[in-house]
Structures are given as structure tokens and as C-alpha cells.
Design an enzyme around this catalytic site. Sequence first.
Site, mmCIF file in Angstrom:
data_model
loop_
_atom_site.group_PDB
_atom_site.id
_atom_site.type_symbol
_atom_site.label_atom_id
_atom_site.label_comp_id
_atom_site.label_asym_id
_atom_site.label_seq_id
_atom_site.Cartn_x
_atom_site.Cartn_y
_atom_site.Cartn_z
ATOM 1 N N HIS A 14 0.831 -1.206 0.000
ATOM 2 C CA HIS A 14 0.000 0.000 0.000
ATOM 3 C C HIS A 14 0.867 1.259 0.000
ATOM 4 C CE1 HIS A 14 -3.709 2.289 1.279
ATOM 5 N NE2 HIS A 14 -2.776 3.113 1.709
ATOM 6 N N GLU A 15 1.802 1.328 0.939
ATOM 7 C CA GLU A 15 2.642 2.526 1.036
ATOM 8 C C GLU A 15 3.543 2.663 -0.191
ATOM 9 O OE1 GLU A 15 1.785 4.644 3.087
ATOM 10 O OE2 GLU A 15 0.557 3.331 4.349
ATOM 11 N N HIS A 53 1.663 4.521 -2.868
ATOM 12 C CA HIS A 53 1.769 5.969 -2.672
ATOM 13 C C HIS A 53 3.139 6.467 -3.137
ATOM 14 C CE1 HIS A 53 -1.939 6.801 -0.645
ATOM 15 N NE2 HIS A 53 -1.682 6.061 0.420
ATOM 16 N N HIS A 86 3.605 6.783 -6.843
ATOM 17 C CA HIS A 86 2.787 7.909 -7.306
ATOM 18 C C HIS A 86 3.610 9.195 -7.215
ATOM 19 C CE1 HIS A 86 -1.510 9.865 -7.142
ATOM 20 N NE2 HIS A 86 -0.911 10.062 -8.297
#
Length: 683
Positions: free
Chosen positions: A469-470, A473, A476
Site C-alpha cells: 500500500h505505502e 503511494h 505515485h
Amino acid sequence: MANPFLQTDFEIRWSQLTPEHIALAIEQALTDAQTAIDEIAGRDVKTVTFENTFLALEKSTERLNQAWGKVTHLQLVADSPALRDAHNAMLPKVSAFFARIPLNAALWERLRAFWNTAAADELSPVRRRYLEETVADFRQQGADLAQEKRARFEALQSELAQVTQKYAENVLDATNAWELIVEDEARLAGLPEHAKAAAQRSAEAKGKAAWRFTLHMPSQEPFMTYLEDAELRREMWTAAVAVGGKAPHDNSPLVLRILALRTEKAAMLGKANFADLTLERRMAKSAATALAFVEDMGVRAKTAFAHECLELEEFKARSLGTSAGRLAPWEIGYWAEKLRKVRYDFDEEQLRPFFPMDRVIGGLFELAKRVFGLAIVERTDGSAEVWHPEVKFYDMRDDGGRHVGSFYADWHPRESKRGGAWMDSFITGGPRPDGSRAPHLGLMCGNMTPPVGDKPALLTHREVQTIFHEFGHLIHHLLGEVEIKALNGVNVAWDFVELPSQILENWCWERESLDLFARHHETGAAIPEEMFTKMVAARNFRSACAVMRQTAFGKMDLLLHAKPELTAGLTGDVESVARAAIAECLIPTEPASPTIVKRFTHLFSNPVGYAAGYYSYKWAEVLDADAFTRFKKEGVFSRKVGAAFVEHILSKGNSADPAELFRAFMGRDPELTALLKRCGLAA
């Protein structure tokens, strides 16, 4: 020698960033930024251009943002009394400075002057987007306020920053203030060996020959899930739900003050409530739309939720030979895990040996290479300092060998470190005017199960998903290709920002991708097919409870921020109001479990943060579940689809409306079906 907090080297010299340098650095950065803004505000209105107004404004605070970013980061990962004092001494000044920018009448006049020129209409799409976003930001931060209201608005913003910082400190301090020392090993029956070993090591570090447990999740979660001693579980539960609720760390009055300040801010800006103010520029557009979405998810899960709650009560009764009744809140996790084992013959702890941290990270990087064409290498030559010996530094290159960015990774808990997991940025790079590209610099942090003795850190599947998940980010940020930094990377609508992070979690459930990294730490064997089948079968175990939990958080958030009358004039405990707002979403227990309103850092540890935006997690789940269907259709390792995701989502930042970006990737608007199927609420 330049103040270390003001140095702009790509490799940050963490050893030099000590508290005594903070005040001088931030004062200097504030002065320089104000000088730059004064120059823009003093410009002849007839000479304004995009470059000498909007671009100049963006550049004016870059040095301050980088210096203050280092301060706030250290306060999150290496908190100390001296650092906290230095941070809090400067926080009002920094907050007041940023609050004043949109209230600068002369500056606003120059921006509007260019806004009304023919040149503004002829800007490139990205520059036009930045112009529109900046004007909207200014208006949302009080630029159109009458002069007599501006001082109050500035003071309000400053107080909000200080009160939310105190809320966060209370949660951290209350979490660290509690420990449970167990001296009788017999009372630890049921606890996994890794958790017992970690507790013993924790006690030894404190000079005690016993087992020490804390409220940090790697300690708390296995304790509450597996420990047979119900009295000890009750003791930990009591401490956990009291975080932020007792002196000297009581957040009750702070919550009410934060809500009052946000309501006042919205009213000053002509909005009915803070939720409408916050959401007008997000995908949801309004509190009503967001609340309708959250409530719809609750309705879809309602029947299954009631069944799951009753089923667990009956399972406990059958197991003990008693009559069915409400479970205590400290029994939910324990009995749910027992039911999972019975139903699926599956214990999540069986997976832990297959998830050694190093292999997980290595597999994640291999996935990034196959899907997105990224090569990631740890830098070990000492050229990049870190803030703690456990932290690692990596360089990332694309498939053309271009250095797109670098990042730090800090995965294990410490008392000086905030709980939870997060990603952040230190430097935003991207395209330069000369056609070259500056690399980005970011970080990932978490509080995962640490190594014990000579054994590697063995993670739960949930922790693996958190790392993925991290990383979503992070890429991105690192893959941003927008020429204007304020539009690059994760600077997107809050209910769109979780798409890149949550879509990465899908690879944690695919056999092909799991085989890249899910290998037994001793034998190297992949997860046995039988175990994988059970793991997938158990994926939606109590999924309605999980959906209802997110519904409860999102609904509580929206109601507190969309209905100020709920807390207006309240002087007592906010808990009763929060609970009443979401009572039908909570698992019925005896005694009733309090809400997390006093320790809900997502909502109250930042002037805005996830306030009125917690629904974004579920909103973005619709996007990620739908978007991943394209990978499932064309191949989970498809470079073509990965390249399209980079092109249309990861590289674009906020250079276009997020709905347009999603349509560019999927060829249509998002559909709810994929999420409902994934969580077992639709066939």
C-alpha cells in the site's frame, strides 16, 4: 556553513539535523519566503505574467517547505523532548505564515489581475490547471474575506495547527505510557512464539526478566487475537480504548475545540459546514454525496453484518456449552480467529514464516520491475545517511536507466516513532525548463513486526499488504512527470489519492505475484497450494464486519463535520455524540466498546488531513477494485497495462481532473461491481 535544515542536497545529512538548528533555519526560511512573496505582491499590476505571479508564488515557499518537512518528519520518527519543544516553538509561526498568504490582499490582486488576462486563457492545459487550482485554494483559504475578518481567520488557522498537534502528541504519549508486564509464562498460553519472543526481548530491553507488552500493533494484535487469558486481554483492551481519553493525555476537549474551529472556518468562508468546504474540490463534491456513498455501503453490508455478529455469538456458545449472548469487546478478535480456524482450517500465523521482510521487499521490487519497468537498488556505500540504523535508502530507475527518484524505508516500531504506516516526500522533482528531469525523494514508514534475535522479521499477510500500500503511494510520487511541482505526485484530490496505494494490495492475493516473494524463511518453499486455497477462501471471512467498520469511521467523520449542531455548545464527553452517530454500524458487545474518536489521528492530528475525508478509503476501493480488473484480464504482470497505469495515473498527479484520468486508463467511468464481488457482497 549553511544551516543543515536549509541545505538542499539530495542526500540529507540527518546526523546534522539537531534541535538547536531548527529555530534559526525556520526563521531564515520564513524571512526569505516572505521577501519573495512581497516581491510578487509589489509588482506593477500591468506587468503580471504567469511566470512572475503563479510560478513565482510556487517557488517562494519551496525552501521553507523542505526545511519544515524535515522538522516534522523527525518529530514523527525520532521524537524527543528537545525536538518536540523546538518543533512546537516554530509551529505557530509557520502556521501563521501559510495562513497569511491567501489573506495578502496585494498578492491576491496580482493573481486575479493575471487571471483576467487573455494570456491566462492561452496557457497550456497543465498551467491552466495550476492557475485554476491556485485561485480555488486562495478562495478556500479566505482570500475573498473582508479585511476586518482576516486577522481572526489567520489566528484560527494557527490555533487549529497547534491544537491538532497536541492531539497527536497525546495519542503518542498515551500509547507509550502503558505497558503490561507478565511474569507467569503459563498465562501466555495461545500466544504465537514470535510474539512471546518479542515480548521477552522488550522486557529485557527494560531490564526485566519477564514478558512486556505494549499498545503498539505488533505487540497488541497477536495478544488480542490469540491469548487464551481473557483477563489479560481485557486489561490490554481497557488500556487501548483509553488512549486519548484520560488525563494527562485527554483529547476530549481538543476534539470539541477542533470541530468548533473547523465549523467557524467554514462559516467564515460561506459554507454550511466543514465537510462541504473540504469536499467541494474532491471527487465527491459534497458532504451529501460522500455520506450517501458511505450509507449505501452500510446498507449493502447490513444483512450480512447482522448474520456475522450472531454467528460469532453462537459459535462461542457452542464451543463453551453455554447459552448465546453478547461477547465482550476483548473477545471479538479471539473468537473470530477460532471460528476462522474451524471454518477454513486456516490460521493466519501459518503464513508468517513465508513472509520474511527481506523477501517481501525483494518481491515487491521485482513486481515493480515486471509491471512498471522500475529497477530499485539499495544504496550501501554510505553516501546516503539515515535517521536510524534500521532505515534503508534506495535508488529507483526506469527501464531506460533514468534516475526517477530515491526513497527511505523505515519499517519497525520505536517508542519515539508515531504509530501506523505512511508515505511522505522530501523533494518533488520532475521536468525542468531545460528539458531535463530532477529526481524525486520520498519515504515509507511503518510499524511492522520486528526481527527477534537471529530470526528475520516475519510479517503477517496484513503487514505485507500495508507495505505494498505505502509503496503504491511512493511510486505515485516518484513517477510524477508534471512540470509544476504543486500538481505533481500525490498532490491530488484526497478521495483519489488512495487509488495507487490500494491497487498495489491486489498483488498480495495473486498466486503469480505471491510466488515472487512468499517463500519460507528457512526452506525457500513457496506457500503450499492447499494453504493458498484456504487463504483465498478465508479472504472474505467476516467481510461485512470489515465493511461496516469502514462505514462507521467514514460516517462518524462526515456527521461530526457536516452536522456542527451535534457538538455545538457541548462541554462534556464527545463520545456519546460520536457513538450515537454510528450505533447501528458497531458490533454489539457487552460492555459496549467506545468509539475511536479520541485517538482518531486520521481526523484530528492535522488541520485538515482526513477530516471529512475518511470515506476516501472506501471510495478509492471502488476505483482500485475496478481498475485491477484490467490487470486480471490482460495479465497481472502486463507491462502494457502497467505502462498505461503509469501514463494515465501515476505520472499525471493533479494535472487533470481525477475522473478524466480514471477514464483515460479504463476507457469508462468506475463501476461498483468489482468491489462488491471482491468483498463477497455480490455474486
